[in-house]
Design an enzyme around this catalytic site. Structure first.
Site, short mmCIF file in Angstrom:
data_model
loop_
_atom_site.label_atom_id
_atom_site.label_comp_id
_atom_site.label_asym_id
_atom_site.label_seq_id
_atom_site.Cartn_x
_atom_site.Cartn_y
_atom_site.Cartn_z
CG ASN A 7 -10.41 -1.43 3.66
OD1 ASN A 7 -10.45 -2.59 2.90
ND2 ASN A 7 -9.46 -0.32 3.73
CG ASP A 9 -8.73 -2.66 0.43
OD1 ASP A 9 -9.42 -2.38 -0.27
OD2 ASP A 9 -7.66 -1.68 0.89
CG HIS A 10 -8.60 -6.63 4.70
ND1 HIS A 10 -7.43 -6.44 5.19
CD2 HIS A 10 -9.33 -5.59 4.99
CE1 HIS A 10 -7.07 -5.38 5.75
NE2 HIS A 10 -8.10 -4.74 5.48
CG HIS A 43 -5.69 1.58 -0.75
ND1 HIS A 43 -4.61 1.63 0.37
CD2 HIS A 43 -4.93 2.31 -1.70
CE1 HIS A 43 -3.47 2.36 -0.01
NE2 HIS A 43 -3.76 2.86 -1.13
NE ARG A 45 -0.68 -0.87 -1.55
CZ ARG A 45 -0.17 -0.56 -0.20
NH1 ARG A 45 -0.82 -0.39 0.82
NH2 ARG A 45 0.91 -0.04 -0.13
NE ARG A 49 0.79 -4.23 -1.40
CZ ARG A 49 1.43 -3.69 -0.37
NH1 ARG A 49 0.98 -4.02 0.90
NH2 ARG A 49 2.56 -3.38 -0.48
CG HIS A 50 -5.23 -5.24 -1.75
ND1 HIS A 50 -5.75 -3.74 -2.14
CD2 HIS A 50 -4.57 -4.96 -0.58
CE1 HIS A 50 -5.52 -2.85 -1.57
NE2 HIS A 50 -4.63 -3.25 -0.34
CD GLU A 70 -8.32 3.18 2.58
OE1 GLU A 70 -7.16 2.39 2.43
OE2 GLU A 70 -8.85 2.83 3.74
CB THR A 100 -1.68 -2.77 6.11
OG1 THR A 100 -2.74 -1.77 6.01
CG2 THR A 100 -1.27 -2.32 7.52
CB THR A 101 -2.13 2.47 5.16
OG1 THR A 101 -2.76 1.98 4.07
CG2 THR A 101 -1.89 4.13 4.91
CD GLU A 151 -10.00 6.76 7.88
OE1 GLU A 151 -10.70 6.79 6.35
OE2 GLU A 151 -9.52 5.44 7.92
CG HIS A 190 -4.89 1.58 10.13
ND1 HIS A 190 -4.06 0.71 10.72
CD2 HIS A 190 -4.43 1.51 8.86
CE1 HIS A 190 -3.17 0.01 9.70
NE2 HIS A 190 -3.69 0.56 8.53
N GLY A 212 -11.61 -2.89 8.26
CA GLY A 212 -11.35 -3.89 7.31
C GLY A 212 -11.06 -5.41 8.16
CG HIS A 213 -7.03 -7.72 9.83
ND1 HIS A 213 -6.44 -8.54 8.86
CD2 HIS A 213 -6.74 -8.30 10.92
CE1 HIS A 213 -5.84 -9.47 9.50
NE2 HIS A 213 -5.98 -9.42 10.60
N1 PXP Z 1 -8.55 3.46 6.88
C1 PXP Z 1 -7.52 3.63 6.08
C2 PXP Z 1 -7.04 4.58 5.64
C3 PXP Z 1 -6.74 2.24 5.77
O1 PXP Z 1 -5.64 2.37 4.95
C4 PXP Z 1 -7.09 1.09 6.22
C5 PXP Z 1 -6.57 -0.08 5.94
O2 PXP Z 1 -6.59 -0.35 4.55
C6 PXP Z 1 -8.31 1.15 7.13
C7 PXP Z 1 -8.83 2.33 7.33
C8 PXP Z 1 -8.65 -0.30 7.81
O3 PXP Z 1 -7.78 -0.66 8.56
P1 PXP Z 1 -7.80 -2.07 9.06
O4 PXP Z 1 -7.94 -3.28 8.15
O5 PXP Z 1 -7.00 -2.47 10.08
O6 PXP Z 1 -9.24 -2.23 9.63
#
Ligand code: PXP
Length: 243
Positions: A7, A9-10, A43, A45, A49-50, A70, A100-101, A151, A190, A212-213
């Protein structure tokens, strides 16, 4: 063995902190692929925002592995997805105040809307996954709504400590089995990190993990390509002890 979706987005979040052009999430996708990512997840959004529309367009043009978008059920975002045609759309809830979600999508509670969105995406050739809590009711609703995949939201497991983590793992295992029995492809994501991925990735039946994070955090120190490769190694190691 399950694949790794990264992911990105970060990376865009860091760019947006300065409203500048770097770091570029499109470059990040290239680095992630070179590190062994099987899927690039982003994602788009409603509040942008990102990830921006420009990022989404360029990702579609440049990503060579699977591209997973996403997205909420918002009309404007659905229209963009229908035009962009990512390989997969993951339906997520979206709430303006969240960092975040947060929870999973309430597929059962907004069944007709999820079914209609799923149908139009599938007609456009986009595979549909629903991001849901490990709740049997939501798993059944996702299958009934026509989603090909789900998921499992692993956030509660990621936030739990001690015996509670074990209980959360049991819920994930149960949802995984119900999903597979219903014919769904099962992903997870997540809050997954280098420290907590193994017990989840050791469960047989997952196809993909979206992370992601934790990967982007490690990338600050070792570079994104290496951070992705390290996570891939862990998933591989876990698969060798699959239960
Ligand atoms: N899956 C979904 C559906 C998400 O919304 C996110 C966060 O954007 C992730 C996975 C990844 O989560 P994390 O950044 O905590 O790894």
């Amino acid at each position: 063995m399950s694949g790794l979706g990264v992911n990105i987005d970060h990376v865009a979040t860091i760019r947006q902190a300065r409203r500048t052009v770097e770091p570029d999430p499109v470059w990040a996708a290239v680095e992630a692929e070179l590190g062994g990512a099987d899927c690039i997840t982003f994602h788009l959004r409603k509040d942008r925002r990102h990830i921006s529309d420009r990022d989404a367009r360029l990702l579609r043009q440049t990503v060579r592995c699977k591209l997973n978008m996403e997205m909420s059920l918002d009309e404007e975002i659905v229209a963009i997805a229908l035009e962009l045609k990512p390989d997969q759309a993951t339906l997520v809830p979206e709430n303006r105040q969240e960092i975040t979600t947060e929870g999973g999508l309430d597929v059962a509670g907004q069944f007709d809307r999820v079914r209609a969105t799923t149908e139009s995406l599938k007609k456009a050739g986009v595979a549909v996954s629903a991001f849901i809590d490990p709740d049997p009711r939501q798993v059944a609703a996702s299958a009934k709504a026509g989603c090909q995949a789900m998921e499992i939201h692993t956030g509660s497991y990621a936030n739990a400590a001690g015996p509670q983590a074990g209980r959360e793992l049991e819920l994930i295992a149960k949802a995984l089995k119900i999903g597979l029995d219903a014919g769904l492809i099962v992903h997870g994501g997540h809050g997954l990190t280098y420290n907590n991925i193994i017990p989840v990735a050791a469960m047989k039946g997952f196809t993909e993990f979206n992370i992601g994070h934790s990967i982007v955090s490690r990338a600050v120190f070792v570079g994104l390509r290496s951070a992705v490769a390290e996570m891939k190694q862990l998933i591989l190691r876990a698969a060798q002890q699959e239960q």
